[in-house]
Design an enzyme around this catalytic site. Structure first.
Site, PDB file in Angstrom:
ATOM      1  N   GLU A   1      37.979  37.249  45.696  1.00  0.00           N
ATOM      2  CA  GLU A   1      39.014  36.867  44.722  1.00  0.00           C
ATOM      3  C   GLU A   1      39.911  38.051  44.397  1.00  0.00           C
ATOM      4  O   GLU A   1      41.110  37.900  44.220  1.00  0.00           O
ATOM      5  CB  GLU A   1      38.355  36.351  43.431  1.00  0.00           C
ATOM      6  CG  GLU A   1      39.336  35.713  42.440  1.00  0.00           C
ATOM      7  CD  GLU A   1      40.035  36.695  41.522  1.00  0.00           C
ATOM      8  OE1 GLU A   1      41.061  36.322  40.931  1.00  0.00           O
ATOM      9  OE2 GLU A   1      39.590  37.851  41.387  1.00  0.00           O
TER      10      GLU A   1
ATOM     11  N   HIS B   1      38.327  45.347  35.123  1.00  0.00           N
ATOM     12  CA  HIS B   1      38.712  46.274  36.197  1.00  0.00           C
ATOM     13  C   HIS B   1      38.530  47.754  35.832  1.00  0.00           C
ATOM     14  O   HIS B   1      39.177  48.616  36.407  1.00  0.00           O
ATOM     15  CB  HIS B   1      40.164  46.028  36.659  1.00  0.00           C
ATOM     16  CG  HIS B   1      40.403  44.667  37.241  1.00  0.00           C
ATOM     17  ND1 HIS B   1      41.589  44.314  37.831  1.00  0.00           N
ATOM     18  CD2 HIS B   1      39.594  43.577  37.335  1.00  0.00           C
ATOM     19  CE1 HIS B   1      41.513  43.041  38.252  1.00  0.00           C
ATOM     20  NE2 HIS B   1      40.307  42.586  37.958  1.00  0.00           N
TER      21      HIS B   1
HETATM   22 ZN   LIG Z   1      37.958  37.708  38.397  1.00  0.00          ZN
END
Ligand SMILES: [Zn+2]
Length: 485
Positions: A341, A441
């Site tokens: 993804e 992230h």
């Molecule tokens: Zn994700």
């Protein structure tokens, strides 16, 4: 005496109140044939008392950790998730997916010159390379930095871009996030991460930096993918912390600043990997499929607990609840752990390519990819008629504090976007994500960020929805004629 306007407000408030009192009574009484309150209650209670999803998340994050596509961690996750699903008796298929293999290298930067710099002083800049970044020479490069705050400003300075490092200093708006609009905040600032480096490259920049996209002021660099389109030459590209971006903006306002930048990531040959597809076969409508899914890959800086370990184990948890209760749905319930993804969406593409002739069998897709925060309900991309069909589920959703069904044009994560673009009805959780982009992230996306109780609620919510969708006498209506084929 009250004015006419005040009276109107009072009478409309009374009408609204009456509607609120009546609606819950009307809704919830008419469950569709085949869906009974006793089964939904068993599903809810099994999910709300289960440690299974959090145990799977612990296993995924503590034993494996980072799972960027092409890495050993990503492959270990494929095996682990497939084994977990086999262990509870699901029918597992590994769907081949060829994925990119980008690996991080050295990433350091310092400001080596700026106005009024005392002799001998340099300033460290905290940064992290963006996925698909090119590399600098091993010894780094030393160049002037051009700071801009918008695409317009880049364009106004296009003659000054060549041979410079361009910094896009565009802040993530935590105020939006605090008020329920974190997705909008991410989209606004994230745009510069997605297309900024390519825009700078087209104008001849030697490297591009973006301000990290996310809240929380702990000098964390947030990685993520950037794109080069068809025409931009990949250049070194990284995200600097918000604090370092602000420092550079302040210094650049006084004159020229120079940076020594070293980034040594590599793009290696593509690697064979897989989506994990685990089916609980339906009874009399087995050809029809309800997907519930999350993605297995994560960025490489951390454990990927919120992105997207949480969403993945919610899907596994739904399967576990049905298996534990010995329930067989009428339609097939398909759990998918997506691969890639984060930097390519190749898993979603592979699934779509293999199923594009069977769109009408895809009754609904669910993807959870916004973390493990407190759920408030569902975001649903369905027809108005089907929105009404879901009303009777609301009392059950209300009982776990997730009563909202918010209809939007789009729902679901990136992996199901090709299916949803063709009109397959779709769902995602409506979660508290005000702090999601603080960790997203970054090296701080770790297990402790997920509250087991919120995970249970999300599983309970989706297990009830999945059961409902798999049992309804008539399937949800596709949103476009294409999905009817
Ligand atoms: Zn994700």
């Amino acid at each position: 005496m009250k004015s006419l306007k005040q009276l109107r407000i009072i009478s409309s408030s009374i009408a609204a109140l009456l509607a609120l009192m009546i609606l819950p009574v009307m809704a919830g009484t008419e469950l569709p044939a085949g869906v009974d309150i006793a089964t939904l209650t068993r599903i809810r209670d099994a999910a709300m008392s289960s440690d299974y999803p959090y145990e799977r998340l612990t296993e995924l994050t503590d034993q494996i950790g980072p799972r960027l596509s092409g890495s050993v961690g990503a492959e270990a996750a494929v095996q682990l998730i497939a084994d977990d699903m086999r262990q509870i008796g699901m029918q597992v298929t590994l769907q081949p997916v060829t994925v990119p293999h980008w690996v991080r290298g050295i990433e350091t930067a310092e400001l080596v010159d700026y106005p009024k710099r005392p002799a001998g002083i340099t300033q460290k800049v905290v940064l992290t390379a963006l996925g698909s970044s090119a590399a600098t020479p091993a010894a780094g490069l030393t160049l002037p930095v051009l700071v801009v705050h918008s695409m317009e400003e880049l364009d106004q300075n296009k003659d000054r871009v060549k041979g410079r490092i361009v910094l896009f200093d565009v802040a993530y708006d935590q105020h939006l996030a605090d008020n329920g609009l974190a997705g909008n905040a991410y989209g606004e600032a994230g745009l510069y991460r997605f297309i900024g480096p390519a825009a700078a490259s087209r104008l001849g920049a030697a490297a591009a930096l973006v301000r990290s996209v996310g809240g929380a002021d702990y000098r964390l660099a947030h990685t993520g993918a950037t794109g080069w389109g068809k025409d931009a030459k990949p250049i070194p590209a990284a995200a600097v912390t918000a604090e370092d971006a602000m420092l550079m903006t302040r210094l650049a306002a006084k004159g020229e600043i120079k940076m020594h930048l070293t980034l040594t990531p590599q793009t290696l040959p593509d690697v064979d990997s897989h989506n994990v597809i685990a089916d609980l076969a339906g009874s009399d409508k087995a050809a029809d499929i309800v997907i519930i899914s999350g993605h297995m890959d994560s960025w490489d800086l951390a454990q990927g607990a919120i992105d997207d370990g949480a969403g993945l184990v919610v899907a596994l948890g739904v399967a576990d609840v049905f298996k534990k209760l010995g329930l067989q749905p009428r339609r097939t319930v398909r759990i998918i752990g997506w691969m890639n993804e984060e930097n390519g969406t190749r898993g979603g593409k592979a699934y779509f390519d293999a199923n594009k002739d069977k769109l009408s069998n895809h009754i609904a897709t669910i993807e959870s990819d916004t973390g493990g925060g407190r759920p408030f309900g569902l975001i649903a991309s369905v027809t108005a008629q089907d929105e009404a069909m879901l009303e009777p589920l609301k009392p059950m959703l209300r009982s776990i504090g997730t009563p909202v069904i918010e209809k939007r044009d789009y729902a679901g994560g990136a992996d199901v976007s090709l299916l949803t673009a063709k009109g397959v009805p779709s769902f995602e959780p409506l979660l508290d994500i005000r702090n999601y982009f603080s960790y997203h992230h970054t090296p701080a996306d770790t297990l402790d960020k997920v509250d087991p109780e919120n995970l249970r609620r999300q599983v309970a919510m989706f297990a009830m929805l999945t059961w409902y969708l798999a049992e309804m006498p008539e399937p949800l209506q596709p949103l476009t004629p294409e999905a009817q084929q």
